[in-house]
Enzyme design. Structure first.
Site, PDB file in Angstrom:
ATOM      1  N   CYS A  96       0.852  -3.027   2.515  1.00 31.89           N
ATOM      2  CA  CYS A  96       2.264  -3.408   2.339  1.00 31.89           C
ATOM      3  C   CYS A  96       3.213  -2.221   2.438  1.00 31.89           C
ATOM      4  O   CYS A  96       4.024  -2.159   3.356  1.00 31.89           O
ATOM      5  CB  CYS A  96       2.420  -4.111   1.004  1.00 31.89           C
ATOM      6  SG  CYS A  96       1.411  -5.593   0.926  1.00 31.89           S
ATOM      7  N   GLU A 109      -1.686  -6.625  -5.168  1.00 28.90           N
ATOM      8  CA  GLU A 109      -3.130  -6.855  -5.139  1.00 28.90           C
ATOM      9  C   GLU A 109      -3.719  -6.345  -6.451  1.00 28.90           C
ATOM     10  O   GLU A 109      -3.292  -5.317  -6.972  1.00 28.90           O
ATOM     11  CB  GLU A 109      -3.759  -6.143  -3.951  1.00 28.90           C
ATOM     12  CG  GLU A 109      -3.351  -6.790  -2.647  1.00 28.90           C
ATOM     13  CD  GLU A 109      -3.978  -6.120  -1.437  1.00 28.90           C
ATOM     14  OE1 GLU A 109      -5.014  -5.459  -1.581  1.00 28.90           O
ATOM     15  OE2 GLU A 109      -3.412  -6.277  -0.346  1.00 28.90           O
TER      16      GLU A 109
HETATM   17  C1  UGA Z   1       3.115  -3.752  -3.097  1.00 31.64           C
HETATM   18  C2  UGA Z   1       4.275  -4.026  -4.073  1.00 31.64           C
HETATM   19  O1  UGA Z   1       4.054  -3.314  -5.290  1.00 31.64           O
HETATM   20  C3  UGA Z   1       4.377  -5.538  -4.370  1.00 31.64           C
HETATM   21  O2  UGA Z   1       5.510  -5.783  -5.188  1.00 31.64           O
HETATM   22  C4  UGA Z   1       4.514  -6.290  -3.051  1.00 31.64           C
HETATM   23  O3  UGA Z   1       4.581  -7.684  -3.252  1.00 31.64           O
HETATM   24  C5  UGA Z   1       3.316  -5.976  -2.173  1.00 31.64           C
HETATM   25  O4  UGA Z   1       3.273  -4.548  -1.933  1.00 31.64           O
HETATM   26  C6  UGA Z   1       3.470  -6.724  -0.874  1.00 31.64           C
HETATM   27  O5  UGA Z   1       4.395  -6.435  -0.124  1.00 31.64           O
HETATM   28  O6  UGA Z   1       2.743  -7.702  -0.643  1.00 31.64           O
HETATM   29  P1  UGA Z   1       0.447  -3.518  -3.363  1.00 31.64           P
HETATM   30  O7  UGA Z   1       0.445  -3.085  -1.942  1.00 31.64           O
HETATM   31  O8  UGA Z   1      -0.528  -4.563  -3.805  1.00 31.64           O
HETATM   32  O9  UGA Z   1       1.905  -4.106  -3.772  1.00 31.64           O
HETATM   33  O10 UGA Z   1       0.174  -2.246  -4.239  1.00 31.64           O
HETATM   34  P2  UGA Z   1       1.009  -1.304  -5.223  1.00 31.64           P
HETATM   35  O11 UGA Z   1       0.569  -1.557  -6.600  1.00 31.64           O
HETATM   36  O12 UGA Z   1       2.450  -1.370  -4.926  1.00 31.64           O
HETATM   37  O13 UGA Z   1       0.451   0.131  -4.772  1.00 31.64           O
HETATM   38  C7  UGA Z   1       0.713   0.620  -3.460  1.00 31.64           C
HETATM   39  C8  UGA Z   1       0.169   1.999  -3.287  1.00 31.64           C
HETATM   40  O14 UGA Z   1       0.974   2.936  -3.995  1.00 31.64           O
HETATM   41  C9  UGA Z   1      -1.253   2.215  -3.781  1.00 31.64           C
HETATM   42  O15 UGA Z   1      -1.959   2.983  -2.820  1.00 31.64           O
HETATM   43  C10 UGA Z   1      -1.092   2.997  -5.066  1.00 31.64           C
HETATM   44  O16 UGA Z   1      -2.198   3.827  -5.342  1.00 31.64           O
HETATM   45  C11 UGA Z   1       0.141   3.813  -4.746  1.00 31.64           C
HETATM   46  N1  UGA Z   1       0.901   4.248  -5.942  1.00 31.64           N
HETATM   47  C12 UGA Z   1       1.461   3.313  -6.765  1.00 31.64           C
HETATM   48  C13 UGA Z   1       1.044   5.592  -6.204  1.00 31.64           C
HETATM   49  O17 UGA Z   1       0.542   6.456  -5.461  1.00 31.64           O
HETATM   50  N2  UGA Z   1       1.768   5.991  -7.300  1.00 31.64           N
HETATM   51  C14 UGA Z   1       2.343   5.089  -8.127  1.00 31.64           C
HETATM   52  O18 UGA Z   1       3.000   5.513  -9.106  1.00 31.64           O
HETATM   53  C15 UGA Z   1       2.192   3.729  -7.868  1.00 31.64           C
END
Ligand code: UGA
Length: 450
Positions: free
Chosen positions: A279, A156
């Site tokens: 996700c 997202e």
């Molecule tokens: C995630 C995956 O990254 C995608 O590859 C996948 O397609 C998607 O789920 C899905 O299954 O549809 P998304 O949920 O959009 O994508 O968000 P992310 O960017 O992965 O972040 C997820 C969470 O992890 C967020 O709350 C973010 O703040 C947190 N996060 C991310 C951290 O706390 N630390 C990090 O280093 C990275």
């Protein structure tokens, strides 16, 4: 190709709009008639950069249409992408009832053979069930179906870019015809031959994505395995942050150096409030359940989930340690969305924090550039403000919950002067502790010396 997309959520809308941009004729359908009504008025029900541009342009060219008549959509297309929701059940399993309902529609409405592509995130072996369901529900018409699994890896906030410039396209298939057809669907994306709205006017060359062909079971597993691994990385970084706090090290220095090793890579090692969204939290749970049903205790994933749940408690503990008494205090939240560049608040840490602060008797105000309407529907009782300065005014604590870019460049001197107590708890390690200290703030973040 004439393609139909069933389900107009994040995945369905982005898939539909991007495949239309790639040159296909796409019909998107959803059983939520109100949502289809909104889309047909040219409005997008979600906040996602570039999506409006793609939808608008392709609607005008009549390459993209929206309808609530799923039967018509199914009949008129040769390939059907299933993009319906698979939310978590109480026990952590994925709820597959929407997939089942769609299988029934496809099977009963099809008059000619179709390729049915599962894009929703589903547990491994769902493809087998889908194939059986299509055969059973469609037994009278006797139409043949081929099935494929094509998991989506978009994030997202960067969904359009992720779809049009993926690093991999995974297809789980049972025969060569299906593989060929999927290559044709993704041909323009594999060759970079489309009008890129993300990098216009001249889209820089990207590496050609890997086209990975697997069995259906493997493709389904790849999705859960990838998301769970990302969750593991984040929890590892968060456990490391707690250790750094205890031992006087700086988690950012540690993860930066770790990430330079190409076997580790720097992404998904940011410590703070932990992972949220629709996700990672649900997929790790579903993967744990899947392992259990396969007779295996995937304890590693359980621990990652436990560490993540503790992040909220750690954040509250830091706030309490400073505020002493929370009851009656004014806390201002910067950010509500589970991450920047989205209005999505599903399983967002900020939402859980509001719940906890309200239950402890605090007065909560909040500002988020995109997610306030959605939050208002859950918490009408808190104050929503026009900008970060309004949230800070008179607050006893300012809580950074989402790392929106605009929060970085705030006039922190002005904020310092307007707060009742200049206390900042930074759940995303967004700001520089030295700068905040110089300005006079009491500033706490995660895993960094203070
Ligand atoms: C995630 C995956 O990254 C995608 O590859 C996948 O397609 C998607 O789920 C899905 O299954 O549809 P998304 O949920 O959009 O994508 O968000 P992310 O960017 O992965 O972040 C997820 C969470 O992890 C967020 O709350 C973010 O703040 C947190 N996060 C991310 C951290 O706390 N630390 C990090 O280093 C990275």
């Amino acid at each position: 190709m004439r393609i139909s997309i069933i389900g107009c959520g994040y995945v369905g809308l982005v898939t539909g709009a991007c495949l239309a941009e790639a040159g296909h004729e796409v019909v998107c359908t959803d059983n939520d008639a109100a949502k289809i009504g909104v889309l047909n008025q040219g409005r997008i029900p979600i906040y996602e950069p570039h999506l409006d541009q793609l939808v608008d342009g392709n609607r005008k060219k009549e390459k993209l249409v929206f309808t609530d008549n799923a039967s018509e959509a199914v009949r008129s297309s040769s390939a059907i992408f299933i993009c319906v929701g698979t939310p978590p059940l109480e026990n952590g399993d994925a709820d597959l009832s929407a997939i089942d309902a769609v299988a029934r529609v496809i099977a009963t409405e099809s008059a000619s053979p179709k390729l049915v592509i599962e894009k929703s995130t589903v547990p491994v072996q769902t493809g087998q069930q889908l194939k059986q369901a299509l055969a059973v529900y469609g037994r009278k018409a006797g139409v043949g179906f081929r099935i494929a699994s094509n998991p989506e890896f978009l994030r997202e906030g960067t969904a359009v870019e992720d779809f049009l410039h993926p690093d991999r396209i995974v297809v789980g298939v049972e025969d060569e015809t299906t593989e060929r057809e999927l290559r044709e669907i993704y041909g323009p994306i594999l060759d970079g031959k489309f009008n890129c709205p993300v990098h216009n006017p001249s889209c820089p060359p990207h590496e050609q994505p890997n086209f990975v062909v697997t069995t259906i079971n493997s493709a389904e597993l790849i999705k859960h395995a990838s998301n769970s691994f990302l969750a593991l990385k984040i929890s590892y970084a968060n456990a490391l942050a707690d250790m750094c706090e205890r031992l006087g090290a700086n988690v950012e220095e540690v993860t930066r150096a770790m990430g330079l090793d190409p076997r580790i890579r720097p992404e998904f090692l940011r410590a703070g409030l932990g992972f949220g969204g629709f996700c990672l939290p649900k997929d790790i749970q579903a993967f744990i359940r899947l392992a259990e049903r396969a007779g295996m205790d995937f304890a590693l994933l359980k621990e990652a989930e436990r560490i993540n749940k503790q992040r909220i408690a750690r954040f509250l503990e830091k706030t309490r340690n400073s505020l002493w008494v929370v009851k009656g205090k004014r806390v201002g939240m910067l950010g509500l969305a589970f991450k920047p560049n989205t209005d999505d608040i599903r399983f967002a840490p900020g939402i859980e924090l509001i719940r906890r602060f309200l239950s402890e008797g605090a007065f909560v105000s909040a500002y988020d550039p995109a997610a306030m309407d959605k939050a208002r529907a859950i918490f009408p009782e808190i104050s929503y403000r026009q900008n970060a300065y309004e949230v800070a005014k008179g607050a006893d604590a300012l809580l950074i919950v989402t790392e929106w870019q605009e929060f970085r460049g705030l006039d922190w001197e002005r904020i310092y002067d307007s707060m009742a107590r200049p206390l900042v708890i930074d759940g995303r390690n967004l700001l520089d502790p030295a700068v905040m200290a110089r300005l006079g703030f009491e500033y706490h973040s995660f895993g960094r010396p203070e």
